[in-house]
Design a protein around this motif. Sequence first.
Motif: not given
Length: 569
Positions: A253, A282-283, A285, A287
């Motif tokens: 990332r 990241s599916n 995510d 955040q």
Amino acid sequence: MRSTLFSALALSALLAGCTPTKPNSPSEQAELKSADSTTIYTPGELNQESLLDLISAELYGQNRDFAQSQALFYKQAQLSQSPELAERATRISQFMRDAELVEQSATLWQTLDPNKALPFQILLNLYFQEGKIDQALELLASRSEFSAETYGLIESHRATLQPTELNALFDLLQHLGPEQQQKLPNILLQARIQRSLQQPNKAIDLLDQGLTIDPNNADLTLDKARIIGIDLEEIPRALDLMQPALIEHTDHRELQAFQIRLLLIESPDQVPNLVESAINESNEDPQLIYYYALLLLENELLDPAERWIDRLIAMDPENSDIYLYKGAIEQQRGNTEAALNAYGKVKSGDNLLNAFARTLELIDPATSSSELEVRLTTLIKQDPERIEPLTRIAAEWLLDQQRNQEAIDLIDEQLKIVPQANSLIYAKAIAFEPIDPEQMLINLELALSLDEENPSLKNALGYSMLLYSDDFERAFNLIKEAYQSTPDDPAVIDSMGWAFYLSNNYQEALIYIEQAFKAFPDPEVAKHYIQVLAKLERIDEAKTLLDTLLQDHPENRHTLEAEQWLNSL
């Protein structure tokens, strides 16, 4: 009675767990005598007096007398040479946040169990936190090799070190054994130290050394790209460097995020698609979505930013914080009503303060104080804990329009709810300055009486007294007390300089005001700087500074006062 039984059971488990293997050599079996008894202690064994001390230590702990508990565990760790008891003493010391006791206990623990990593890590972290860098380096030098955790801990403190300390740390790392020199964490840390020392080319050489060991290593590549892209400002070269590592590490990332940051400068059209790919990998995510949404917004890519903001709202409709950014997007587009609607949906927290401030940027400046108070009351009901900052924001909006009496009235209404809210009393004092300086001093006196050791309030009252009272001695004493507490505060430094200026000690005034200006070159400090330069007959420098001030802050009242004062000479 249940707690006593539980303690006994816990103590039995403790004693069973902390009894070390019986020493074999005669020297290890040397008997230790307690300083306050004739009881014989054999290293590795716990006797009857030990049992009494440990039970007492447990009971002291249950009664929250941690100092006594720690002292007994530490005493028995010394006498019985038990690392487990030394660990217990260390843990209690950490809970007490007593740095001296942590150092004492962890040092004993490490001595009793030198191969244990944890006491070493605790001591190293403590030395860095306490600024005991020599002790930290000495502790590091006692080890022939470092674990990944040790490298990570050093890295977490690297930014706090001074250049001389960084050089000493670098020398230490350079003198580790050949095997350690080939470890990538060692190479990476050395490179980061060189970058901190503003030696980018030396840092790159070290990173290249690591990349010969592990080509396309993500961390080494990222650090090299940061140096090339940020420090050397060679963005295309940095992007080319990253490509092989990005292909090999598709889920890294930080590598992806830095590539996107560089492309925002070099080729922003590519960014939305790369952001979408990173988020999908990241599916989704939340955040990561939040990070990229704000990054896009910061760089004025409003449509893709809105897409991800809307996605966050759909994922968590109860989270009102995100509406702040929805409002910011609409505000940048010039959609005032849509922005106000979004800001109105923020319900609490720091984002509520930001939303209220942005709301006031958008509403009609002629909005009545009664309507403003209705808005304020509504928000305070939503988040009562933020009554003070919300009131200050509203009052500052009125002050910006020179509606000082309305600001004072609004503050007074809230002071009925929180009569000892010092920040509001201070804000009220500032509101009084242009219309009634005597009332300003009265309110500053009140604020200081409620917080007598507050250096900011001492400085505020002292400086105001220099301007609006004849009691120079008390004013200067207040400022000196503030300076003794906060010698690095530019506001306090400026006040010291102005006191010397009013005493006609212009050379001494220059020392302080010049220092304040370098730290915080705001118009008021600049005005003081201009005045003291002129008094020292450095007129050309004063005029040059005024020209800069007129360019940067042409409408500021301190700028206009400085111009008028200098022209009158």
